[in-house]
Enzyme design. Structure first.
Site, PDB file in Angstrom:
ATOM      1  N   HIS A  90      76.777  59.200  37.659  1.00  0.00           N
ATOM      2  CA  HIS A  90      76.832  57.599  37.739  1.00  0.00           C
ATOM      3  C   HIS A  90      78.295  57.329  36.497  1.00  0.00           C
ATOM      4  O   HIS A  90      77.805  58.073  35.483  1.00  0.00           O
ATOM      5  CB  HIS A  90      75.946  56.510  37.033  1.00  0.00           C
ATOM      6  CG  HIS A  90      75.045  56.644  35.916  1.00  0.00           C
ATOM      7  ND1 HIS A  90      74.219  55.929  35.221  1.00  0.00           N
ATOM      8  CD2 HIS A  90      74.305  57.883  35.527  1.00  0.00           C
ATOM      9  CE1 HIS A  90      73.904  56.724  34.385  1.00  0.00           C
ATOM     10  NE2 HIS A  90      74.184  57.439  34.603  1.00  0.00           N
ATOM     11  N   CYS A 118      81.627  50.726  37.018  1.00  0.00           N
ATOM     12  CA  CYS A 118      80.582  52.044  38.198  1.00  0.00           C
ATOM     13  C   CYS A 118      80.803  51.095  39.348  1.00  0.00           C
ATOM     14  O   CYS A 118      80.879  52.571  39.961  1.00  0.00           O
ATOM     15  CB  CYS A 118      79.133  51.420  37.276  1.00  0.00           C
ATOM     16  SG  CYS A 118      78.511  49.406  37.432  1.00  0.00           S
ATOM     17  N   HIS A 142      73.940  47.744  37.840  1.00  0.00           N
ATOM     18  CA  HIS A 142      74.774  49.170  37.917  1.00  0.00           C
ATOM     19  C   HIS A 142      74.662  50.045  38.980  1.00  0.00           C
ATOM     20  O   HIS A 142      73.809  50.310  39.639  1.00  0.00           O
ATOM     21  CB  HIS A 142      73.544  50.111  36.836  1.00  0.00           C
ATOM     22  CG  HIS A 142      74.224  50.569  36.614  1.00  0.00           C
ATOM     23  ND1 HIS A 142      75.949  51.031  35.925  1.00  0.00           N
ATOM     24  CD2 HIS A 142      73.346  52.103  36.129  1.00  0.00           C
ATOM     25  CE1 HIS A 142      75.878  52.347  35.440  1.00  0.00           C
ATOM     26  NE2 HIS A 142      74.947  53.235  36.251  1.00  0.00           N
TER      27      HIS A 142
END
Length: 215
Positions: free
Chosen positions: A56, A145, A44
């Protein structure tokens, strides 16, 4: 008694949050840094904005079933994340370093060693990240992401994880073993259904031959 328990609950929760935040030395992070942590099956990514804030893009199913802003603002659990991936619901949001890390170690600007494009100025990176805050349509392959942070820091929305994933799938699907199995399954199904015709035989051979040539 109830008031005492309530105050004690908030004190413990606040203390726990402070302990989580204290795990991260804020002096290590600069505005515009690209951060990455392991999360579920993938890595991530986020952009550090300063003052213990990380922007994010994260899938989250909760906004689909609830309008409770305080609940949505809490740390996104893995269950919420995975359901968000399936329903393609996500948002670019701001969380603390502790919530972003989700208990994992944080890598800083690791992508600078991989990406051939030089990073943009830190303030410009952060401004791009802040400009994109809000709800987005999520796609595991086309907009996740990593696409988000790569655009913010390097000016190009690409995902190395997606490329590696697609390459692995291609190796599995477009292999000689897949061609053999496709041919066998095709013959088996046509024989079982009793529909052996020139069309079904030709279709089975064509699919198997295509996979064979792609392998």
């Amino acid at each position: 008694m109830f008031l005492y328990q309530l105050l004690n609950f908030f004190f413990v929760a606040s203390k726990k949050q402070e302990e989580e935040d204290s795990k991260h030395d804020l002096s290590l992070y600069k505005r515009g840094d690209l951060l990455e942590v392991p999360r579920t099956l993938f890595t991530h990514f986020g952009i550090y904005l300063g003052d213990n804030r990380v922007a994010h893009l994260i899938p989250d199913f909760l906004p689909v079933i609830s309008k409770n802003k305080s609940a949505i603002a809490k740390m996104v659990t893995n269950n919420r994340l995975l359901l968000g991936v399936i329903t393609k619901v996500a948002s670019v949001r701001v969380d603390s370093l502790a919530d972003f890390a989700y208990g994992s170690e944080i890598l800083i600007n690791h992508m600078d060693k991989i990406c051939s494009q030089p990073p943009l100025d830190g303030d410009e990176v952060a401004r791009r990240a802040e400009k994109l805050l809000g709800s987005v349509t999520y796609s595991l392959l086309w907009y996740n992401c990593e696409h988000y942070v790569m655009y913010c820091r390097y000016g190009m929305a690409i995902s190395y994880q997606t490329y590696q994933f697609c390459t692995t799938v291609r190796k599995i699907v477009c292999s000689r073993m897949s061609a053999y199995l496709t041919a066998l399954c095709g013959v088996g199904i046509t024989l079982y259904l009793g529909c052996v015709t020139p069309v079904t035989v030709l279709l089975t051979l064509l699919i198997s031959f295509t996979i064979w040539m792609a392998a």
